[in-house]
Design an enzyme around this catalytic site. Structure first.
Site, PDB file in Angstrom:
ATOM      1  CB  SER A   9      -0.934  -0.007   1.217  1.00  0.00           C
ATOM      2  OG  SER A   9      -0.204  -0.220   2.418  1.00  0.00           O
ATOM      3  CD  GLU A  11       0.456   7.371   5.553  1.00  0.00           C
ATOM      4  OE1 GLU A  11       0.168   6.254   6.053  1.00  0.00           O
ATOM      5  OE2 GLU A  11       1.026   8.282   6.177  1.00  0.00           O
ATOM      6  CB  THR A  42      -2.297  11.684   6.447  1.00  0.00           C
ATOM      7  OG1 THR A  42      -2.113  12.840   5.614  1.00  0.00           O
ATOM      8  CG2 THR A  42      -1.216  10.663   6.153  1.00  0.00           C
ATOM      9  NE  ARG A 100      -2.554  10.223  21.041  1.00  0.00           N
ATOM     10  CZ  ARG A 100      -1.612  10.807  21.780  1.00  0.00           C
ATOM     11  NH1 ARG A 100      -1.614  10.651  23.090  1.00  0.00           N
ATOM     12  NH2 ARG A 100      -0.658  11.518  21.226  1.00  0.00           N
ATOM     13  N   GLY A 101      -3.968  10.152  16.997  1.00  0.00           N
ATOM     14  CA  GLY A 101      -3.619  11.438  16.395  1.00  0.00           C
ATOM     15  C   GLY A 101      -2.861  12.325  17.360  1.00  0.00           C
ATOM     16  CG  ASP A 102       0.578  13.979  16.252  1.00  0.00           C
ATOM     17  OD1 ASP A 102       0.915  13.048  17.021  1.00  0.00           O
ATOM     18  OD2 ASP A 102       1.007  14.108  15.096  1.00  0.00           O
ATOM     19  CB  ALA A 116      -6.034   4.404  18.668  1.00  0.00           C
ATOM     20  CE1 TYR A 138       3.618   5.542  16.422  1.00  0.00           C
ATOM     21  CE2 TYR A 138       1.871   4.215  17.403  1.00  0.00           C
ATOM     22  CZ  TYR A 138       2.283   5.339  16.703  1.00  0.00           C
ATOM     23  OH  TYR A 138       1.344   6.251  16.271  1.00  0.00           O
ATOM     24  CG  HIS A 142       3.365   6.791  20.723  1.00  0.00           C
ATOM     25  ND1 HIS A 142       3.518   8.005  21.344  1.00  0.00           N
ATOM     26  CD2 HIS A 142       2.510   6.998  19.690  1.00  0.00           C
ATOM     27  CE1 HIS A 142       2.784   8.910  20.721  1.00  0.00           C
ATOM     28  NE2 HIS A 142       2.154   8.325  19.716  1.00  0.00           N
ATOM     29  CG  PHE A 209       8.859  13.406  10.399  1.00  0.00           C
ATOM     30  CD1 PHE A 209       7.840  14.186  10.920  1.00  0.00           C
ATOM     31  CD2 PHE A 209       8.555  12.117   9.995  1.00  0.00           C
ATOM     32  CE1 PHE A 209       6.548  13.700  11.018  1.00  0.00           C
ATOM     33  CE2 PHE A 209       7.268  11.610  10.103  1.00  0.00           C
ATOM     34  CZ  PHE A 209       6.259  12.408  10.618  1.00  0.00           C
ATOM     35  CG  HIS A 259       1.625   1.675   4.715  1.00  0.00           C
ATOM     36  ND1 HIS A 259       0.543   1.837   3.882  1.00  0.00           N
ATOM     37  CD2 HIS A 259       1.732   2.845   5.423  1.00  0.00           C
ATOM     38  CE1 HIS A 259       0.004   3.030   4.085  1.00  0.00           C
ATOM     39  NE2 HIS A 259       0.713   3.656   5.008  1.00  0.00           N
TER      40      HIS A 259
END
Length: 278
Positions: A9, A11, A42, A100-102, A116, A138, A142, A209, A259
């Site tokens: 896949s 992204e 995203t 969950r997201g930032d 999440a 992760y 995380h 990043f 991915h």
């Protein structure tokens, strides 16, 4: 590992300009020739790209490709998430990436969902088995986890809440992935866990990043890349070698697919794909 058909896949992130939209269309055309299982899109912190995510997903879907929108729950209400889910279901979307997201800058409260696994539970309660639900994993843990053990327990909770499969944060140490899989298998998790792959284009940007998201860039790789200064050809060549070898080792070791984090670009991903003989 459980034997399943390999899943490949790609992204994307929602483009913000007409030029970005046109560029992403070209990228998709190039990557579609590899017949991926799906393209994921995203979702910005606190839902900041909700409309862009929706429009990109619907365009991919209209092209006859499977699309999997990301859905992050931080800063969202149950009503808000329910509306998004109904919109996706009404448009024939069957695949979600539940995160969950930032927490966006300046936001104090997390919203009605804190983790999440609560989002996964909500999706299952509202829509049963309509959606195939991906969650994040992760391998290097995380960055906000209190401990490695806590992070493993959190992943198990997401799976037990109803996740069908997982995709990982990117990494450059294959052993971290294999160890993570072994750890969660020992805890009864048997869903496919697909490794996330980040091609190396801008090395300085990658390091910045990675420092934020907790992905380890090996010291030897940092030093080697730094020694090239502005020699972009050498940086690109080493990056391709490192990432191709990583992908090859993962697939040889039994990973159920790959991915790719494309950053809306096809060139490096296409070269890696061809080198792997996929």
């Amino acid at each position: 590992m459980t034997q399943t058909p390999r899943t490949f896949s790609f992204e994307f992130f929602p483009p913000k300009t007409p030029e970005g939209v046109a560029k992403l269309r070209t990228t998709r055309q190039q990557l579609a020739q590899f017949k991926p299982q799906f393209f994921s899109v995203t979702f910005g912190a606190g839902g900041t790209t909700r409309d862009g995510t929706l429009s990109t997903v619907l365009e991919i879907h209209s092209e006859g490709q499977a699309a999997a929108p990301h859905l992050s729950c931080i800063g969202s209400t149950r009503e808000n998430i329910a509306a998004i889910l109904n919109e996706y279901r009404g448009n024939g979307i069957r695949h979600l990436v539940a995160l969950r997201g930032d927490i966006p800058s300046g936001m104090v409260a997390a919203g009605e969902f804190r983790y999440a696994n609560e989002l996964v539970e909500f999706i299952r309660a509202e829509h049963g088995d309509h959606f195939h639900i991906e969650v994040a994993a992760y391998p290097e843990f995380h960055p906000q986890a209190r401990s490695a053990e806590d992070d493993l327990a959190n992943f198990v909770r997401k799976v037990r809440a109803g996740a069908d499969s997982a995709m990982t944060q990117y990494f450059f140490n294959a052993d971290s992935y294999f160890r993570f899989v072994d750890e969660v298998r020992a805890r009864g998790v048997d869903i496919p866990i697909v490794p996330g792959i980040m091609p190396i284009s801008n090395f300085g940007q990658l390091c910045r990043f990675s420092d934020m998201c907790g992905a380890e860039v090996p010291r030897w790789l940092r030093l080697r890349m730094q020694s090239y200064y502005d020699d972009t050809a050498s940086i690109r060549a080493l990056g391709l070698d490192v990432v191709t070898e990583l992908c090859d080792r993962l697939l040889q070791g039994g990973a159920p697919g790959l991915h790719f984090y494309t950053l809306n670009q096809a060139g490096l991903v296409s070269t890696i794909w061809q080198r792997l003989g996929l």
